[in-house]
Design an enzyme around this catalytic site. Structure first.
Site, PDB file in Angstrom:
ATOM      1  N   GLN A 198      -0.405   3.731   9.014  1.00 34.07           N
ATOM      2  CA  GLN A 198      -0.478   4.043   7.580  1.00 34.07           C
ATOM      3  C   GLN A 198       0.855   4.592   7.062  1.00 34.07           C
ATOM      4  O   GLN A 198       1.286   4.251   5.964  1.00 34.07           O
ATOM      5  CB  GLN A 198      -1.615   5.037   7.323  1.00 34.07           C
ATOM      6  CG  GLN A 198      -2.977   4.479   7.713  1.00 34.07           C
ATOM      7  CD  GLN A 198      -4.124   5.120   6.947  1.00 34.07           C
ATOM      8  OE1 GLN A 198      -3.955   5.534   5.807  1.00 34.07           O
ATOM      9  NE2 GLN A 198      -5.291   5.176   7.554  1.00 34.07           N
ATOM     10  N   VAL A 228     -11.073  -2.146   5.136  1.00 34.07           N
ATOM     11  CA  VAL A 228     -10.225  -2.183   6.337  1.00 34.07           C
ATOM     12  C   VAL A 228      -9.199  -3.297   6.196  1.00 34.07           C
ATOM     13  O   VAL A 228      -9.525  -4.433   5.833  1.00 34.07           O
ATOM     14  CB  VAL A 228     -11.071  -2.388   7.616  1.00 34.07           C
ATOM     15  CG1 VAL A 228     -10.172  -2.604   8.833  1.00 34.07           C
ATOM     16  CG2 VAL A 228     -11.973  -1.176   7.856  1.00 34.07           C
ATOM     17  N   GLN A 240      -2.237   6.977  12.148  1.00 37.16           N
ATOM     18  CA  GLN A 240      -1.216   7.743  11.414  1.00 37.16           C
ATOM     19  C   GLN A 240       0.086   6.934  11.337  1.00 37.16           C
ATOM     20  O   GLN A 240       0.715   6.842  10.283  1.00 37.16           O
ATOM     21  CB  GLN A 240      -0.975   9.079  12.145  1.00 37.16           C
ATOM     22  CG  GLN A 240      -0.181  10.110  11.355  1.00 37.16           C
ATOM     23  CD  GLN A 240      -1.020  10.853  10.309  1.00 37.16           C
ATOM     24  OE1 GLN A 240      -2.202  11.098  10.496  1.00 37.16           O
ATOM     25  NE2 GLN A 240      -0.403  11.192   9.188  1.00 37.16           N
ATOM     26  N   ARG A 241       0.450   6.325  12.475  1.00 32.85           N
ATOM     27  CA  ARG A 241       1.685   5.540  12.528  1.00 32.85           C
ATOM     28  C   ARG A 241       1.581   4.311  11.627  1.00 32.85           C
ATOM     29  O   ARG A 241       2.507   3.986  10.880  1.00 32.85           O
ATOM     30  CB  ARG A 241       1.915   5.082  13.972  1.00 32.85           C
ATOM     31  CG  ARG A 241       3.229   5.516  14.539  1.00 32.85           C
ATOM     32  CD  ARG A 241       3.579   4.971  15.906  1.00 32.85           C
ATOM     33  NE  ARG A 241       2.579   4.296  16.668  1.00 32.85           N
ATOM     34  CZ  ARG A 241       1.872   4.834  17.663  1.00 32.85           C
ATOM     35  NH1 ARG A 241       2.050   6.109  17.985  1.00 32.85           N
ATOM     36  NH2 ARG A 241       1.004   4.118  18.349  1.00 32.85           N
ATOM     37  N   HIS A 286     -13.531   3.361  10.889  1.00 33.94           N
ATOM     38  CA  HIS A 286     -12.155   3.356  10.387  1.00 33.94           C
ATOM     39  C   HIS A 286     -11.981   4.374   9.259  1.00 33.94           C
ATOM     40  O   HIS A 286     -12.815   4.454   8.366  1.00 33.94           O
ATOM     41  CB  HIS A 286     -11.771   1.958   9.870  1.00 33.94           C
ATOM     42  CG  HIS A 286     -11.502   0.981  10.975  1.00 33.94           C
ATOM     43  ND1 HIS A 286     -12.495   0.487  11.791  1.00 33.94           N
ATOM     44  CD2 HIS A 286     -10.337   0.443  11.423  1.00 33.94           C
ATOM     45  CE1 HIS A 286     -11.947  -0.331  12.685  1.00 33.94           C
ATOM     46  NE2 HIS A 286     -10.644  -0.367  12.488  1.00 33.94           N
ATOM     47  N   PRO A 287     -10.881   5.114   9.311  1.00 34.19           N
ATOM     48  CA  PRO A 287     -10.605   6.056   8.226  1.00 34.19           C
ATOM     49  C   PRO A 287     -10.110   5.290   7.005  1.00 34.19           C
ATOM     50  O   PRO A 287      -9.556   4.192   7.133  1.00 34.19           O
ATOM     51  CB  PRO A 287      -9.461   6.907   8.799  1.00 34.19           C
ATOM     52  CG  PRO A 287      -8.726   5.958   9.698  1.00 34.19           C
ATOM     53  CD  PRO A 287      -9.772   5.045  10.291  1.00 34.19           C
ATOM     54  N   ALA A 300      -5.143  -4.428   8.042  1.00 32.59           N
ATOM     55  CA  ALA A 300      -4.081  -4.088   8.995  1.00 32.59           C
ATOM     56  C   ALA A 300      -2.870  -3.578   8.213  1.00 32.59           C
ATOM     57  O   ALA A 300      -2.113  -4.362   7.638  1.00 32.59           O
ATOM     58  CB  ALA A 300      -3.712  -5.308   9.841  1.00 32.59           C
ATOM     59  N   ALA A 301      -2.700  -2.269   8.183  1.00 32.11           N
ATOM     60  CA  ALA A 301      -1.666  -1.665   7.342  1.00 32.11           C
ATOM     61  C   ALA A 301      -0.266  -2.126   7.752  1.00 32.11           C
ATOM     62  O   ALA A 301       0.621  -2.250   6.909  1.00 32.11           O
ATOM     63  CB  ALA A 301      -1.763  -0.137   7.419  1.00 32.11           C
TER      64      ALA A 301
HETATM   65  N1  LIG Z   1      -9.180   1.539   6.596  1.00 35.37           N
HETATM   66  C1  LIG Z   1      -8.294   0.927   7.410  1.00 35.37           C
HETATM   67  O1  LIG Z   1      -8.001  -0.247   7.285  1.00 35.37           O
HETATM   68  N2  LIG Z   1      -7.750   1.688   8.383  1.00 35.37           N
HETATM   69  C2  LIG Z   1      -6.950   1.114   9.393  1.00 35.37           C
HETATM   70  N3  LIG Z   1      -5.987   0.124   9.057  1.00 35.37           N
HETATM   71  C3  LIG Z   1      -4.911   0.278   9.853  1.00 35.37           C
HETATM   72  O2  LIG Z   1      -3.945  -0.477   9.906  1.00 35.37           O
HETATM   73  N4  LIG Z   1      -5.035   1.421  10.586  1.00 35.37           N
HETATM   74  C4  LIG Z   1      -6.215   2.032  10.248  1.00 35.37           C
HETATM   75  O3  LIG Z   1      -6.640   3.109  10.613  1.00 35.37           O
END
Ligand SMILES: NC(=O)N[C@H]1NC(=O)NC1=O
Length: 173
Positions: free
Chosen positions: A88, A120, A85-86, A67-68, A122-123
């Site tokens: 974040q 990590v 990208q979407r 995961h980035p 869930a953005a």
């Molecule tokens: N670091 C991390 O949580 N990355 C993830 N989270 C998310 O919602 N998309 C991602 O790439």
């Protein structure tokens, strides 16, 4: 997309479509394809999650390391996977002030140094205020507990991505 469509996919198509349900881990979709046919869309999801749960700790840590960083340099450069990208951008992480970006970079670095894998979350279920708050809170957790929390977040991200792919046939979390 309905389950008949999913079950009719050949290996290449399946991995093309589902390869990034788990960020940068197409191997998981490749393994799940072998387990078709799926009885319904929830069953498909269950196979993704069962594969993850069956991995040794090193494998689960490997998933996290794919995961980035949230709000990291790849977001600014636009080199994330389209899904990431979407997610974040949707959480407002593209619009941080320089001070907010610096604070997140520091917290991400401290988290990585403490646990050996990236933070990590869930953005899409969070926002620019909650991300640093949650990061600071989780920095204080024990490693085993944190690994389990992080894997739950991987599943939330996967579930939302599956819901995007499967459309109205699959309930949103
Ligand atoms: N670091 C991390 O949580 N990355 C993830 N989270 C998310 O919602 N998309 C991602 O790439």
């Amino acid at each position: 997309m309905d389950i008949e469509k999913v079950n009719s996919m050949d290996f290449r198509e399946f991995v093309d479509v589902f390869g990034n349900v788990i960020e940068r881990c197409p191997l998981i979709a490749a393994a799940v394809w072998s387990q078709r046919p799926f009885s319904n869309l929830e069953d498909l999801e269950k196979h993704f999650f069962a594969f993850i749960d069956a991995l040794p700790l090193s494998g689960q840590e490997g998933i996290l390391r794919c995961h980035p960083d949230l709000a990291g340099p790849e977001l600014q450069r636009g080199t994330l996977t389209p899904e990431s990208q979407r997610e974040q951008s949707g959480a407002g992480l593209m619009n941080l002030s320089a001070a907010e970006r610096l604070r997140l970079a520091e917290l991400n670095a401290r988290y990585q140094a403490r646990f050996g894998f990236p933070f990590v979350l869930a953005a899409r279920l969070s926002d620019r205020e909650a991300v640093p708050r949650e990061l600071a809170r989780r920095l204080r957790c024990l490693r085993a507990q944190e690994l389990s929390t992080a894997m739950d977040e991987v599943k939330k991200i996967g579930r939302l991505r599956l819901a995007d792919l499967l459309g109205s046939d699959f309930p949103k979390p």
